[in-house]
Design a protein around this motif. Sequence first.
Motif, PDB file in Angstrom:
ATOM      1  N   ASP A  90       0.844  -1.181   0.000  1.00  0.00           N
ATOM      2  CA  ASP A  90       0.000   0.000   0.000  1.00  0.00           C
ATOM      3  C   ASP A  90       0.886   1.240   0.000  1.00  0.00           C
ATOM      4  OD1 ASP A  90      -2.514  -1.289   0.055  1.00  0.00           O
ATOM      5  OD2 ASP A  90      -2.315  -1.622   2.203  1.00  0.00           O
ATOM      6  N   PHE A  91       0.305   2.368  -0.403  1.00  0.00           N
ATOM      7  CA  PHE A  91       1.060   3.612  -0.473  1.00  0.00           C
ATOM      8  C   PHE A  91       0.270   4.753   0.153  1.00  0.00           C
ATOM      9  CE2 PHE A  91       3.091   1.043  -3.620  1.00  0.00           C
ATOM     10  CZ  PHE A  91       4.428   1.409  -3.550  1.00  0.00           C
ATOM     11  N   GLY A  92       1.001   5.588   0.887  1.00  0.00           N
ATOM     12  CA  GLY A  92       0.437   6.781   1.475  1.00  0.00           C
ATOM     13  C   GLY A  92       1.411   7.924   1.343  1.00  0.00           C
ATOM     14  N   PHE A 120       5.143  -3.256   8.768  1.00  0.00           N
ATOM     15  CA  PHE A 120       6.113  -2.179   8.596  1.00  0.00           C
ATOM     16  C   PHE A 120       5.523  -1.125   7.659  1.00  0.00           C
ATOM     17  CE2 PHE A 120      10.232  -4.928   9.131  1.00  0.00           C
ATOM     18  CZ  PHE A 120       9.787  -5.357  10.360  1.00  0.00           C
ATOM     19  N   THR A 121       5.610   0.137   8.066  1.00  0.00           N
ATOM     20  CA  THR A 121       5.279   1.272   7.206  1.00  0.00           C
ATOM     21  C   THR A 121       6.520   2.144   7.083  1.00  0.00           C
ATOM     22  OG1 THR A 121       2.896   1.348   7.658  1.00  0.00           O
ATOM     23  CG2 THR A 121       3.944   3.415   7.032  1.00  0.00           C
ATOM     24  N   ILE A 122       7.008   2.349   5.867  1.00  0.00           N
ATOM     25  CA  ILE A 122       8.177   3.194   5.642  1.00  0.00           C
ATOM     26  C   ILE A 122       7.748   4.660   5.671  1.00  0.00           C
ATOM     27  CG2 ILE A 122      10.049   3.798   4.061  1.00  0.00           C
ATOM     28  CD1 ILE A 122      10.306   1.030   5.250  1.00  0.00           C
ATOM     29  N   PHE A 123       8.479   5.454   6.450  1.00  0.00           N
ATOM     30  CA  PHE A 123       8.162   6.871   6.598  1.00  0.00           C
ATOM     31  C   PHE A 123       9.070   7.716   5.715  1.00  0.00           C
ATOM     32  CE2 PHE A 123       8.790  11.035   8.480  1.00  0.00           C
ATOM     33  CZ  PHE A 123       7.491  11.439   8.732  1.00  0.00           C
ATOM     34  N   GLY A 124       8.459   8.491   4.818  1.00  0.00           N
ATOM     35  CA  GLY A 124       9.207   9.517   4.091  1.00  0.00           C
ATOM     36  C   GLY A 124      10.053   9.017   2.951  1.00  0.00           C
ATOM     37  N   VAL A 163       7.558  -5.133   2.981  1.00  0.00           N
ATOM     38  CA  VAL A 163       6.982  -3.982   3.668  1.00  0.00           C
ATOM     39  C   VAL A 163       5.499  -3.860   3.298  1.00  0.00           C
ATOM     40  CG1 VAL A 163       6.985  -1.450   3.660  1.00  0.00           C
ATOM     41  CG2 VAL A 163       9.134  -2.713   3.912  1.00  0.00           C
ATOM     42  N   GLU A 164       4.669  -3.586   4.290  1.00  0.00           N
ATOM     43  CA  GLU A 164       3.233  -3.503   4.032  1.00  0.00           C
ATOM     44  C   GLU A 164       2.816  -2.171   3.409  1.00  0.00           C
ATOM     45  OE1 GLU A 164       3.727  -6.845   6.791  1.00  0.00           O
ATOM     46  OE2 GLU A 164       4.608  -4.848   6.675  1.00  0.00           O
ATOM     47  N   ARG A 165       3.502  -1.082   3.788  1.00  0.00           N
ATOM     48  CA  ARG A 165       3.117   0.236   3.280  1.00  0.00           C
ATOM     49  C   ARG A 165       4.346   1.111   3.135  1.00  0.00           C
ATOM     50  NH1 ARG A 165       0.102   1.774   7.212  1.00  0.00           N
ATOM     51  NH2 ARG A 165      -1.917   1.224   6.296  1.00  0.00           N
TER      52      ARG A 165
END
Length: 276
Positions: A2-4, A226-230, A246-248
């Motif tokens: 997923d992407f945010g 795991f969500t990668i920040f930035g 990584v999930e997001r």
Amino acid sequence: MDFGVSTFVTDEGIRPDVLAKALEERGFDSLFLAEHSHIPVSRESPYPGGGDLPRVYYRTLDPFLALTAAAAVTERLILGTGIALLPQRDLIHTAKEVATLDLLSNGRTAFGVGVGWNREEMSNHGTDPKTRGALINEQLAALKQIWTEDEAEFHGDHVDFDPIFAWPKPVQKPHPPIYIGGESAAAIDRLVKYADAWLPRAHTSADELIRVRAELADRGRPDIPFTIFGAGRKAEELDGYASAKVERVTFLLPTRPEAETLAKLDEFVAAADPYR
């Protein structure tokens, strides 16, 4: 994956409600907002990114108010703090803010927290930088009590209160997911003991992500997402996150006026589409 998006919303950039609606329209799943209550004029703490402190740090909106505005114009978007500086915050007010956002958004809150780096900012809130790690651990344990118990109480070395009534309770059960920011050994230990998801910064390598995943499995927490920040848009970096399962991934969105921001979001869509 997923992407945010992770970003600083300020009084000089796109409004958070406009941004949130644009994200949902483009198929992004989340918005994570940074927090700084203020920046002391006299500051010795070095900026972790090197060089001068960027202008956005001085002008951030309150994340919970901004995310409430985002909640009002969206239906699916996950609304996250990335990160809330919990050791600088009043615990009981924070419990109410998170629960209120979760209620108003119908259960879409993601509570990202970290210990922070700006020692002078902490000190202005009455927080001792030397004990902020121990403090946040107790705060997280106490928050869970407030969110899940009708008569919550907590007695620790840094957080101490007799039974209290505190509503609303969050919509998500048992509580909104807690995301731990940071990559240190202390942060990973905090993740294992108190949290539901990891929020590492984009410079964390795929090898390190895989290593931490194995450590979490060894410690009985194999399913932590795991969500990668930035993150940036480079394919080799996104390939690494995909290989580490990584999930997001949240792209780091620069703070710009509306038209520039919407154009940048379209660039992010093109980068994300091959991995969705």
